[in-house]
Design an enzyme around this catalytic site. Structure first.
Site, PDB file in Angstrom:
ATOM      1  N   CYS A  76       0.794  -1.230   0.000  1.00 37.39           N
ATOM      2  CA  CYS A  76       0.000   0.000   0.000  1.00 37.39           C
ATOM      3  C   CYS A  76       0.825   1.277   0.000  1.00 37.39           C
ATOM      4  O   CYS A  76       0.279   2.356   0.214  1.00 37.39           O
ATOM      5  CB  CYS A  76      -0.929  -0.004   1.205  1.00 37.39           C
ATOM      6  N   ASP A  77       2.105   1.175  -0.260  1.00 38.40           N
ATOM      7  CA  ASP A  77       2.958   2.364  -0.261  1.00 38.40           C
ATOM      8  C   ASP A  77       3.913   2.304  -1.463  1.00 38.40           C
ATOM      9  O   ASP A  77       5.122   2.325  -1.307  1.00 38.40           O
ATOM     10  CB  ASP A  77       3.725   2.427   1.059  1.00 38.40           C
ATOM     11  N   PRO A  78       3.361   2.222  -2.684  1.00 40.20           N
ATOM     12  CA  PRO A  78       4.190   1.973  -3.864  1.00 40.20           C
ATOM     13  C   PRO A  78       4.832   3.218  -4.486  1.00 40.20           C
ATOM     14  O   PRO A  78       4.721   3.451  -5.675  1.00 40.20           O
ATOM     15  CB  PRO A  78       3.210   1.325  -4.834  1.00 40.20           C
ATOM     16  N   HIS A  79       5.511   4.033  -3.678  1.00 35.19           N
ATOM     17  CA  HIS A  79       6.214   5.177  -4.269  1.00 35.19           C
ATOM     18  C   HIS A  79       7.607   4.751  -4.722  1.00 35.19           C
ATOM     19  O   HIS A  79       8.063   3.635  -4.440  1.00 35.19           O
ATOM     20  CB  HIS A  79       6.253   6.359  -3.302  1.00 35.19           C
ATOM     21  N   ASN A  82      10.140   2.876  -2.663  1.00 29.08           N
ATOM     22  CA  ASN A  82       9.763   1.534  -2.222  1.00 29.08           C
ATOM     23  C   ASN A  82       9.676   0.518  -3.348  1.00 29.08           C
ATOM     24  O   ASN A  82       9.436  -0.654  -3.089  1.00 29.08           O
ATOM     25  CB  ASN A  82       8.419   1.572  -1.488  1.00 29.08           C
TER      26      ASN A  82
END
Length: 110
Positions: A76-79, A82
């Site tokens: 849920c943190d696909p920046h 990451n």
């Protein structure tokens, strides 16, 4: 990684989650294995590695589709910090059949 090995074996070799050093971690600090890789949005670095950007796009899309539709657990943190990209060890074929270009995507923050 267990989800990829059991539910998505076709792409399991191309997705990697760095090792967590639990003995160096606390409830407020997660210490993970260091990875040399290009950020997923760094086109020039990806190309310098000999990786086709279209292969990255295809693998990221397939990886997230597998998580959503098969695993029921999604990163849920696909920046860009990451999602990292690196070539596979030489001699291995990519998921797309190209003998020269192989990629691994790192999920650094899970």
């Amino acid at each position: 990684m267990d989800n990829f090995r059991t539910l998505s074996p076709r792409i399991a070799d191309y997705v990697y989650a760095p090792r967590v050093y639990w003995n160096l971690s606390t409830s407020r600090l997660l210490t993970m294995e260091y990875m040399e890789a290009a950020q997923v949005n760094d086109l020039k670095s990806i190309q310098r590695l000999g990786i086709q950007p279209s292969d990255v796009v295809n693998l990221v899309s397939e990886t997230f589709a597998e998580m959503m539709f098969k695993h029921g657990f999604v990163h849920c943190d696909p920046h860009a910090a990451n999602l990292l990209v690196r070539p596979l060890p030489s001699g291995r074929r990519s998921i797309f059949g190209n003998p020269f270009i192989s990629i691994v995507i790192f999920y650094v923050s899970c």
